[in-house]
Scaffold this active site. Sequence first.
Site, PDB file in Angstrom:
ATOM      1  CE  LYS A 299      -3.533  -5.868 -13.827  1.00 47.70           C
ATOM      2  NZ  LYS A 299      -3.545  -6.044 -15.273  1.00 47.70           N
TER       3      LYS A 299
ATOM      4  CE  LYS B 155       2.561  -1.022 -16.475  1.00 46.86           C
ATOM      5  NZ  LYS B 155       3.855  -1.687 -16.454  1.00 46.86           N
TER       6      LYS B 155
ATOM      7  CE  LYS C 265      -4.994  -2.735 -22.039  1.00 50.66           C
ATOM      8  NZ  LYS C 265      -4.042  -3.829 -21.932  1.00 50.66           N
TER       9      LYS C 265
HETATM   10  P1  TYM Z   1       2.457  -6.031 -17.785  1.00 49.92           P
HETATM   11  O1  TYM Z   1       3.474  -5.084 -18.292  1.00 49.92           O
HETATM   12  O2  TYM Z   1       1.048  -5.581 -17.692  1.00 49.92           O
HETATM   13  O3  TYM Z   1       2.848  -6.549 -16.343  1.00 49.92           O
HETATM   14  C1  TYM Z   1       4.115  -7.133 -16.124  1.00 49.92           C
HETATM   15  C2  TYM Z   1       3.995  -8.278 -15.142  1.00 49.92           C
HETATM   16  O4  TYM Z   1       3.424  -7.846 -13.901  1.00 49.92           O
HETATM   17  C3  TYM Z   1       2.311  -8.652 -13.571  1.00 49.92           C
HETATM   18  N1  TYM Z   1       1.292  -7.830 -12.910  1.00 49.92           N
HETATM   19  C4  TYM Z   1       0.634  -8.218 -11.808  1.00 49.92           C
HETATM   20  N2  TYM Z   1       0.731  -9.328 -11.061  1.00 49.92           N
HETATM   21  C5  TYM Z   1      -0.062  -9.412  -9.971  1.00 49.92           C
HETATM   22  N3  TYM Z   1      -0.918  -8.440  -9.600  1.00 49.92           N
HETATM   23  C6  TYM Z   1      -1.051  -7.303 -10.314  1.00 49.92           C
HETATM   24  N4  TYM Z   1      -1.888  -6.349  -9.919  1.00 49.92           N
HETATM   25  C7  TYM Z   1      -0.241  -7.145 -11.486  1.00 49.92           C
HETATM   26  N5  TYM Z   1      -0.108  -6.168 -12.423  1.00 49.92           N
HETATM   27  C8  TYM Z   1       0.822  -6.628 -13.289  1.00 49.92           C
HETATM   28  C9  TYM Z   1       1.810  -9.196 -14.891  1.00 49.92           C
HETATM   29  O5  TYM Z   1       1.090 -10.388 -14.690  1.00 49.92           O
HETATM   30  C10 TYM Z   1       3.101  -9.403 -15.646  1.00 49.92           C
HETATM   31  O6  TYM Z   1       3.679 -10.646 -15.287  1.00 49.92           O
HETATM   32  N6  TYM Z   1       1.619  -9.119 -21.604  1.00 49.92           N
HETATM   33  C11 TYM Z   1       2.559  -8.798 -20.550  1.00 49.92           C
HETATM   34  C12 TYM Z   1       3.950  -8.479 -21.042  1.00 49.92           C
HETATM   35  C13 TYM Z   1       4.543  -9.524 -21.918  1.00 49.92           C
HETATM   36  C14 TYM Z   1       4.983 -10.815 -21.510  1.00 49.92           C
HETATM   37  C15 TYM Z   1       5.463 -11.432 -22.687  1.00 49.92           C
HETATM   38  C16 TYM Z   1       5.020 -11.481 -20.291  1.00 49.92           C
HETATM   39  C17 TYM Z   1       4.768  -9.401 -23.248  1.00 49.92           C
HETATM   40  N7  TYM Z   1       5.326 -10.544 -23.718  1.00 49.92           N
HETATM   41  C18 TYM Z   1       5.994 -12.724 -22.662  1.00 49.92           C
HETATM   42  C19 TYM Z   1       5.541 -12.776 -20.284  1.00 49.92           C
HETATM   43  C20 TYM Z   1       6.023 -13.384 -21.454  1.00 49.92           C
HETATM   44  C21 TYM Z   1       2.021  -7.581 -19.811  1.00 49.92           C
HETATM   45  O7  TYM Z   1       1.274  -6.822 -20.322  1.00 49.92           O
HETATM   46  O8  TYM Z   1       2.546  -7.410 -18.583  1.00 49.92           O
END
Ligand code: TYM
Length: 327
Positions: free
Chosen positions: A194, A197, A111
């Site tokens: 991957k 977004k 990031k």
């Molecule tokens: P975020 O918003 O980037 O993504 C949400 C969830 O989707 C999964 N994901 C994927 N899984 C497989 N392949 C992909 N290409 C892919 N893109 C996204 C992510 O692994 C995630 O499970 N840090 C987290 C949000 C968060 C969170 C938490 C999650 C904040 N607090 C507490 C669990 C527990 C995030 O940025 O997810």
Amino acid sequence: METVVSGIRPTGNLHLGNYFGAVKNFLKMQDEYKCFFFIADWHSLTTHPRPENIQLSVRKILAEYLACGLDPEKATIYVQSDVKEVLELYLFLNMNAYLGELERTTTFKEKARKQPDNVNAGLLTYPTLMAADILIHRAHKVPVGKDQEQNMEMARKFARRFNTIYECDLFPEPASFSYSGEGIKIPGLDGSGKMGKSEGNAIYLIDEPSVIRKKVMKAVTDSGPTVPNSEKPEVIRNLFTLLEVVSSREVYDFFNEKYNNCEIRYGDLKKQLAEDIVSFTTPIRERIQEFASDTAYLDKVVAMGAEKSRESARATIQEVRHLIGFR
Ligand code: TYM
């Protein structure tokens, strides 16, 4: 009963990576565990400090959660910023989080590289806030995709550290969870690792069929194998990974065999893949529109979720204060 927590940032619409990496597991888990699923609106400020309309973005994800089949009667569905107790735990955890370990996180380094003009403290302490989200409900299991593994390691470390420093066993060590056994990574169609977004390579649940077909047909391929049973290069493996999650076993086996015989026609594979994605997303897309227009219902779900999640969070934070020595 074991407790489950997971969240998604409202920085865009849900895509296939979010669905197969996270939401698909939520759907099954809500029948078996005490679940808390939230929308991580505070986290989104680390990359989008001036959101255009955070309220609307949150409602959008909520409608998508519901359209996928999350049930507010079974799981607690809430908005992160409704639970201020998380902030207090975030503060306490930060007091025992060290600069070196936070700086070493690959997500932070990535990031920081992507937004060199905005390397803010929120980015640095992203894993602490995520740990607070999880630990506030004393979760045992966290359904997330493979990309979150390092954040999960930090959450476990912070849980252990708290228990050690304050000589207690308040926090279970939260485990990453996926029914498939190991975390999934859904690839992008541009040949990159991957789907995401910010990577601009995502297929969204709300995409119209024509958009999905266009995106899939543009996917990167190669000139095809010339030696039977050769190993698939990454771009081809990506297509097969998508087939694996959206298509039937027969379809997957059919194209896999064609590949192994060097008879594969990528155009046919992509057409089939596009149609299977369309069949999968169409009913969800239709339900998203229904939920999104029912704002009274969305508000009710948010209010109900806020109350239930705060009750759980309050119980934890009271114990935390007590353990540290606040009365
Ligand atoms: P975020 O918003 O980037 O993504 C949400 C969830 O989707 C999964 N994901 C994927 N899984 C497989 N392949 C992909 N290409 C892919 N893109 C996204 C992510 O692994 C995630 O499970 N840090 C987290 C949000 C968060 C969170 C938490 C999650 C904040 N607090 C507490 C669990 C527990 C995030 O940025 O997810």
